[in-house]
Design a protein around this motif. Structure first.
Motif, PDB file in Angstrom:
ATOM      1  N   ALA A   1      24.040 -20.502 -40.357  1.00 56.48           N
ATOM      2  CA  ALA A   1      24.762 -20.350 -41.504  1.00 56.48           C
ATOM      3  C   ALA A   1      23.594 -20.825 -42.958  1.00 56.48           C
ATOM      4  O   ALA A   1      24.029 -19.948 -43.797  1.00 56.48           O
ATOM      5  CB  ALA A   1      25.852 -21.573 -41.582  1.00 56.48           C
ATOM      6  N   THR A   2      22.906 -21.634 -42.760  1.00 56.37           N
ATOM      7  CA  THR A   2      22.022 -21.766 -43.697  1.00 56.37           C
ATOM      8  C   THR A   2      21.150 -20.458 -44.089  1.00 56.37           C
ATOM      9  O   THR A   2      20.952 -19.974 -45.564  1.00 56.37           O
ATOM     10  CB  THR A   2      20.993 -22.820 -43.469  1.00 56.37           C
ATOM     11  N   GLU A   3      20.503 -19.917 -43.034  1.00 59.05           N
ATOM     12  CA  GLU A   3      19.561 -18.794 -43.415  1.00 59.05           C
ATOM     13  C   GLU A   3      20.731 -17.411 -43.948  1.00 59.05           C
ATOM     14  O   GLU A   3      20.045 -16.800 -44.785  1.00 59.05           O
ATOM     15  CB  GLU A   3      19.155 -18.358 -41.968  1.00 59.05           C
ATOM     16  N   LYS A   4      21.777 -17.510 -43.511  1.00 61.11           N
ATOM     17  CA  LYS A   4      22.765 -16.239 -43.896  1.00 61.11           C
ATOM     18  C   LYS A   4      23.017 -16.559 -45.319  1.00 61.11           C
ATOM     19  O   LYS A   4      22.987 -15.690 -46.282  1.00 61.11           O
ATOM     20  CB  LYS A   4      23.977 -16.295 -43.058  1.00 61.11           C
ATOM     21  N   ALA A   5      23.396 -17.902 -45.776  1.00 57.06           N
ATOM     22  CA  ALA A   5      23.878 -18.114 -46.978  1.00 57.06           C
ATOM     23  C   ALA A   5      22.629 -18.258 -47.966  1.00 57.06           C
ATOM     24  O   ALA A   5      23.021 -17.758 -49.210  1.00 57.06           O
ATOM     25  CB  ALA A   5      24.402 -19.557 -47.153  1.00 57.06           C
ATOM     26  N   LEU A   6      21.534 -18.571 -47.665  1.00 55.36           N
ATOM     27  CA  LEU A   6      20.270 -18.734 -48.481  1.00 55.36           C
ATOM     28  C   LEU A   6      19.354 -17.513 -48.426  1.00 55.36           C
ATOM     29  O   LEU A   6      18.456 -17.526 -49.207  1.00 55.36           O
ATOM     30  CB  LEU A   6      19.667 -19.976 -48.286  1.00 55.36           C
ATOM     31  N   GLY A   7      19.561 -16.935 -47.323  1.00 50.67           N
ATOM     32  CA  GLY A   7      18.492 -15.568 -46.996  1.00 50.67           C
ATOM     33  C   GLY A   7      17.215 -16.020 -46.391  1.00 50.67           C
ATOM     34  O   GLY A   7      16.403 -15.345 -46.537  1.00 50.67           O
ATOM     35  N   GLY A   8      17.269 -17.136 -46.000  1.00 56.41           N
ATOM     36  CA  GLY A   8      16.052 -17.662 -45.180  1.00 56.41           C
ATOM     37  C   GLY A   8      15.824 -19.232 -45.578  1.00 56.41           C
ATOM     38  O   GLY A   8      16.951 -19.899 -46.303  1.00 56.41           O
ATOM     39  N   ILE A   9      14.913 -19.896 -44.994  1.00 58.36           N
ATOM     40  CA  ILE A   9      14.735 -21.366 -45.210  1.00 58.36           C
ATOM     41  C   ILE A   9      13.227 -21.487 -45.469  1.00 58.36           C
ATOM     42  O   ILE A   9      12.409 -20.940 -44.832  1.00 58.36           O
ATOM     43  CB  ILE A   9      15.069 -22.153 -43.992  1.00 58.36           C
TER      44      ILE A   9
ATOM     45  N   GLY B   1      12.568 -22.368 -56.747  1.00 60.27           N
ATOM     46  CA  GLY B   1      13.208 -20.831 -56.534  1.00 60.27           C
ATOM     47  C   GLY B   1      13.410 -20.768 -54.777  1.00 60.27           C
ATOM     48  O   GLY B   1      13.479 -19.933 -54.287  1.00 60.27           O
ATOM     49  N   ARG B   2      13.044 -21.979 -54.278  1.00 59.86           N
ATOM     50  CA  ARG B   2      13.062 -22.183 -52.508  1.00 59.86           C
ATOM     51  C   ARG B   2      14.347 -22.283 -52.223  1.00 59.86           C
ATOM     52  O   ARG B   2      15.345 -22.614 -52.719  1.00 59.86           O
ATOM     53  CB  ARG B   2      12.138 -23.242 -52.420  1.00 59.86           C
ATOM     54  N   ARG B   3      14.543 -21.961 -50.820  1.00 60.22           N
ATOM     55  CA  ARG B   3      15.654 -22.126 -50.146  1.00 60.22           C
ATOM     56  C   ARG B   3      15.594 -23.417 -49.132  1.00 60.22           C
ATOM     57  O   ARG B   3      14.674 -23.562 -48.206  1.00 60.22           O
ATOM     58  CB  ARG B   3      15.883 -20.726 -49.085  1.00 60.22           C
ATOM     59  N   VAL B   4      16.331 -24.433 -49.544  1.00 61.20           N
ATOM     60  CA  VAL B   4      16.325 -25.633 -48.969  1.00 61.20           C
ATOM     61  C   VAL B   4      17.516 -26.153 -48.166  1.00 61.20           C
ATOM     62  O   VAL B   4      18.465 -25.887 -48.775  1.00 61.20           O
ATOM     63  CB  VAL B   4      16.011 -26.661 -50.243  1.00 61.20           C
TER      64      VAL B   4
ATOM     65  N   GLN C   1       9.106 -15.450 -41.592  1.00 65.24           N
ATOM     66  CA  GLN C   1       8.990 -15.269 -42.986  1.00 65.24           C
ATOM     67  C   GLN C   1       7.575 -15.216 -43.299  1.00 65.24           C
ATOM     68  O   GLN C   1       7.352 -14.127 -44.201  1.00 65.24           O
ATOM     69  CB  GLN C   1       9.516 -16.272 -43.869  1.00 65.24           C
ATOM     70  N   GLY C   2       6.661 -15.661 -42.618  1.00 61.18           N
ATOM     71  CA  GLY C   2       5.177 -15.599 -43.021  1.00 61.18           C
ATOM     72  C   GLY C   2       4.557 -16.106 -44.199  1.00 61.18           C
ATOM     73  O   GLY C   2       3.449 -15.645 -44.477  1.00 61.18           O
TER      74      GLY C   2
END
Length: 261
Positions: free
Chosen positions: A82-90, A13-16, A142-143
């Motif tokens: 754009a990645t952060e916006k699309a996935l909600g973070g990295i 469930g990670r943002r990659v 994100q911490g």
């Protein structure tokens, strides 16, 4: 002194973000993460159509397409945003994108030689450094920890006589990864590198044909080269929660074709 992060890094469930994911190894890496239940941002340079095909083929949902030339710091910043916006973070960055054009020192004119070094350095080293910085800043905010996995090369150790800038920049990527491993550990971010040998991808298919290809396969006692999914499996493990203690490692993945001492 920065207090160590109590890592809450997930197994899926990670943002990659996978750079250079339009085809070849990058596509295999994107598939490995998607099959693991992660959401993937498929990065491309000029190969948008191939990247769209990669995204469409990924299992699961919520995947994204991001483009940009890693040689351009502004485009690099835009693609990470754009990645952060699309996935909600990295949560995970895989630095796979690279250029690798031949420029043997004996046969290459000086202007072409200089241009080759400029391009290889701009994409392979500076692009990797810039994406890593931008992604690490988001992971820190994100911490919850994170992972950065660099795709280096066997050529960083054994030499690349026809592609010297490629070998040199990949050696620099290994060194960059180790520096970042030390700097980012207090934030729960592990940084590792894989150093593959020859991989059977579209980009090198012409080099694997005929007698030349047989000679390349014979470099390994297995008599073959790697499949992309073999390398992708190692990248996926390096990005796992269990791999934190591997931070700083450079893993040889070359079928015993080159043994470091």
């Amino acid at each position: 002194m920065q207090q160590p992060v109590l890592e809450t890094f997930p197994a899926s469930g990670r943002r990659v973000l996978v750079t250079g994911a339009a085809r070849g190894l990058g596509r295999a890496v994107a598939h490995a993460f998607a099959a693991n239940g992660d959401r993937v941002a498929v990065h491309h340079g000029a190969s948008r159509e191939e990247a769209e095909a990669t995204r469409a083929s990924l299992p699961g949902s919520g995947h994204a397409l991001v483009g940009g030339d890693l040689a351009d710091p502004d485009e690099t910043a835009s693609l990470v945003a754009a990645t952060e916006k699309a996935l909600g973070g990295i949560d995970v960055l895989v630095n796979n994108a690279a250029v690798n054009a031949p420029h043997p020192p004996v046969d290459t004119a000086y202007a072409e030689w200089s241009a080759a070094w400029q391009r290889h350095t701009a994409v392979n080293l500076l692009g990797t450094a810039n994406v890593s910085h931008l992604a690490a800043q988001r992971m820190i905010a994100q911490g919850t920890g994170g992972r950065i996995v660099n795709v280096g090369s066997r050529g960083a150790f054994r030499g690349e006589p026809d592609h010297p800038a490629y070998g040199a920049t990949k050696a620099a990527v290994h060194a960059l990864g180790q520096s970042l491993a030390v700097a980012l550990a207090p934030y729960g971010i592990a940084v590792t590198s894989v150093a593959p040998g020859f991989i059977e991808t579209e980009r090198v298919a012409h080099r694997l044909a005929g007698a030349r290809g047989e000679a390349i396969r014979a470099q390994s006692p297995y008599g073959r080269v790697a499949a992309p999914d073999e390398i992708a499996a190692a990248v996926l493990w390096f990005a796992s929660p269990q791999a934190q203690w591997s931070s700083g490692a450079v893993l040889d993945l070359n079928g015993a074709s080159y043994l470091r001492t």
